[in-house]
Design a protein around this motif. Sequence first.
Motif, short mmCIF file in Angstrom:
data_model
loop_
_atom_site.label_atom_id
_atom_site.label_comp_id
_atom_site.label_asym_id
_atom_site.label_seq_id
_atom_site.Cartn_x
_atom_site.Cartn_y
_atom_site.Cartn_z
N ASN A 1 0.89 -1.16 0.00
CA ASN A 1 0.00 0.00 0.00
C ASN A 1 0.93 1.21 0.00
OD1 ASN A 1 -1.62 2.18 0.58
ND2 ASN A 1 -2.37 1.41 2.54
N GLY A 2 1.00 1.91 -1.10
CA GLY A 2 1.97 3.00 -1.26
C GLY A 2 1.84 4.12 -0.25
N LEU A 3 0.69 4.24 0.39
CA LEU A 3 0.47 5.31 1.37
C LEU A 3 0.88 4.90 2.78
CD1 LEU A 3 -3.04 6.52 0.12
CD2 LEU A 3 -0.85 7.70 -0.18
N ASP A 4 1.17 3.63 2.97
CA ASP A 4 1.49 3.10 4.29
C ASP A 4 2.99 2.89 4.43
OD1 ASP A 4 1.44 1.92 6.77
OD2 ASP A 4 0.73 -0.02 6.04
N THR A 5 3.61 3.65 5.31
CA THR A 5 5.07 3.58 5.49
C THR A 5 5.52 2.19 5.89
OG1 THR A 5 5.12 5.91 6.17
CG2 THR A 5 7.03 4.57 6.72
N ALA A 6 4.78 1.53 6.77
CA ALA A 6 5.16 0.19 7.22
C ALA A 6 5.12 -0.81 6.06
CB ALA A 6 4.23 -0.27 8.35
N SER A 7 4.12 -0.68 5.19
CA SER A 7 3.99 -1.57 4.04
C SER A 7 5.13 -1.35 3.05
CB SER A 7 2.64 -1.35 3.35
OG SER A 7 2.53 -2.13 2.19
N GLY B 1 20.63 6.24 -0.60
CA GLY B 1 20.18 5.67 -1.87
C GLY B 1 19.62 6.75 -2.79
N ILE B 2 19.48 6.40 -4.07
CA ILE B 2 18.95 7.32 -5.07
C ILE B 2 17.74 6.68 -5.74
CG2 ILE B 2 19.39 8.53 -7.25
CD1 ILE B 2 22.31 8.71 -6.47
N LEU B 3 16.63 7.39 -5.80
CA LEU B 3 15.43 6.94 -6.48
C LEU B 3 15.28 7.70 -7.78
CD1 LEU B 3 12.85 6.77 -3.54
CD2 LEU B 3 14.06 4.87 -4.60
N LEU B 4 14.99 6.99 -8.84
CA LEU B 4 14.83 7.59 -10.16
C LEU B 4 13.40 7.35 -10.61
CD1 LEU B 4 17.36 7.12 -13.11
CD2 LEU B 4 14.92 7.34 -13.47
N ASP B 5 12.64 8.43 -10.75
CA ASP B 5 11.25 8.34 -11.18
C ASP B 5 11.16 8.62 -12.67
OD1 ASP B 5 8.56 7.98 -11.09
OD2 ASP B 5 8.09 9.90 -10.15
N SER C 1 3.18 2.19 -15.71
CA SER C 1 2.24 3.06 -16.40
C SER C 1 1.84 4.24 -15.52
CB SER C 1 0.99 2.27 -16.80
OG SER C 1 1.31 1.15 -17.60
N SER C 2 1.21 5.23 -16.11
CA SER C 2 0.68 6.35 -15.34
C SER C 2 -0.43 5.86 -14.43
CB SER C 2 0.12 7.43 -16.27
OG SER C 2 1.15 7.96 -17.07
N GLY C 3 -0.45 6.38 -13.21
CA GLY C 3 -1.53 6.06 -12.31
C GLY C 3 -1.33 4.83 -11.44
N VAL C 4 -0.16 4.15 -11.56
CA VAL C 4 0.06 2.94 -10.78
C VAL C 4 0.61 3.24 -9.38
CG1 VAL C 4 0.38 1.50 -12.82
CG2 VAL C 4 2.37 2.57 -11.73
N GLY C 5 1.00 4.50 -9.14
CA GLY C 5 1.45 4.87 -7.80
C GLY C 5 2.95 5.04 -7.65
N LYS C 6 3.66 5.31 -8.74
CA LYS C 6 5.11 5.51 -8.64
C LYS C 6 5.44 6.74 -7.80
CE LYS C 6 6.00 5.76 -13.07
NZ LYS C 6 4.60 5.73 -13.53
N SER C 7 4.77 7.86 -8.06
CA SER C 7 5.04 9.09 -7.32
C SER C 7 4.70 8.93 -5.85
CB SER C 7 4.26 10.26 -7.93
OG SER C 7 4.69 10.53 -9.24
N THR C 8 3.63 8.20 -5.55
CA THR C 8 3.26 7.95 -4.16
C THR C 8 4.34 7.15 -3.46
OG1 THR C 8 0.90 8.01 -4.69
CG2 THR C 8 1.53 6.92 -2.64
N LEU C 9 4.89 6.15 -4.14
CA LEU C 9 5.99 5.36 -3.57
C LEU C 9 7.21 6.23 -3.30
CD1 LEU C 9 5.97 1.98 -5.56
CD2 LEU C 9 5.43 2.32 -3.15
N ILE C 10 7.52 7.12 -4.24
CA ILE C 10 8.65 8.03 -4.06
C ILE C 10 8.45 8.87 -2.80
CG2 ILE C 10 9.78 10.10 -4.99
CD1 ILE C 10 10.72 7.83 -6.56
N ASN C 11 7.27 9.42 -2.65
CA ASN C 11 6.98 10.27 -1.49
C ASN C 11 7.09 9.49 -0.18
OD1 ASN C 11 6.52 12.41 -3.21
ND2 ASN C 11 4.30 12.18 -3.20
N THR C 12 6.59 8.27 -0.17
CA THR C 12 6.63 7.47 1.05
C THR C 12 8.06 7.02 1.37
OG1 THR C 12 4.38 6.69 0.64
CG2 THR C 12 5.68 5.45 2.22
N LEU C 13 8.81 6.63 0.37
CA LEU C 13 10.18 6.17 0.59
C LEU C 13 11.10 7.30 1.03
CD1 LEU C 13 10.57 3.73 -2.44
CD2 LEU C 13 10.74 3.09 -0.03
N THR C 14 10.85 8.50 0.52
CA THR C 14 11.69 9.64 0.88
C THR C 14 11.19 10.37 2.13
OG1 THR C 14 10.47 11.13 -0.60
CG2 THR C 14 12.44 10.03 -1.50
N GLY C 15 9.95 10.09 2.52
CA GLY C 15 9.39 10.73 3.70
C GLY C 15 9.02 12.18 3.47
#
Length: 298
Positions: free
Chosen positions: A120-126, A191-195, A145-159
């Motif tokens: 769940n991309g919005l859940d830090t523990a997940s 680490g480095i994340l590439l979106d 693809s667009s809309g799968v939650g890549k940006s949400t994952l970036i935000n959660t991983l970077t805090g």
Amino acid sequence: MYGLDIPASACALTIGDWLLLNPDGSFCRMLERRSCFSRKAAGTKVAEQLIAANVDTVFVVTALNHDFSLNRIERYLALIREAGADAVAVLTKADLCDDPAAYQCQVQALDPLLVVETVNGLDTASVSALQPWCRAGSTVALLGSSGVGKSTLINTLTGQTAQLTAEARVADDKGRHTTTSRTLHLMDGGGILLDTPGMRELQLADCETGVQETFADITELVKRCRYSDCQHQSEPGCAVIEALQAEQIDGRRLANYLSLMREQTHNTASLAEKGPETAPKAVITVPCKRQRGCVKGR
């Protein structure tokens, strides 16, 4: 921030490239790539388009909704294996899915050695399940693809809210392209994340090895065919057709294998016929704190 002039004689650069600079901060040379992702340019243009370089791991991000596609996952896996990076299948929006385990089993069936994580991309523990690949010194790219939650994952991983997000369309779960360019994000752990933007078209070229490795089960059957140029249609002694008839391989998977092999063969031939292009002069922008030594291209 400052602009860095790249001479026209330099090879084409892409996000993830490491550059060696002179003491005065001017361009010296590009360091050798550990991995490189490319595709045939979208549309009818006959050209290779670089996607990213020096990526250690790629998160193949797929949402557990109407956008879920095994064919697309296999396409990404072929690209990743050709580039020489590791792949992790990340299935997002598990909180909105009635049976995420069923989807996970489908993806795992593509390759028993493939790492598959449901989050769940919005859940830090997940999302913390992805942290082992984001350690110091590692570069992780997100493809999907667009809309799968890549940006949400970036935000959660970077805090932090590093990327804009938007809800997918309710009717078909299609994304809205909130990410329109490739970006690098530094994590607290080093680490480095590439979106990357969602790609409506990802045509393979010069990717025969990647396709063969992604479809290793079919590749082994191809070696047993009576004829070396077997097209796996109706030829006598075709081990692939025999396995299909015996329900040892999946018809969808075989059709996708044949389609990707035809595609990459055609595109490779088209690019070879056109020949290499001269890299245009470029100006890239890098953070001021990295003016000396090595900088990573954006």
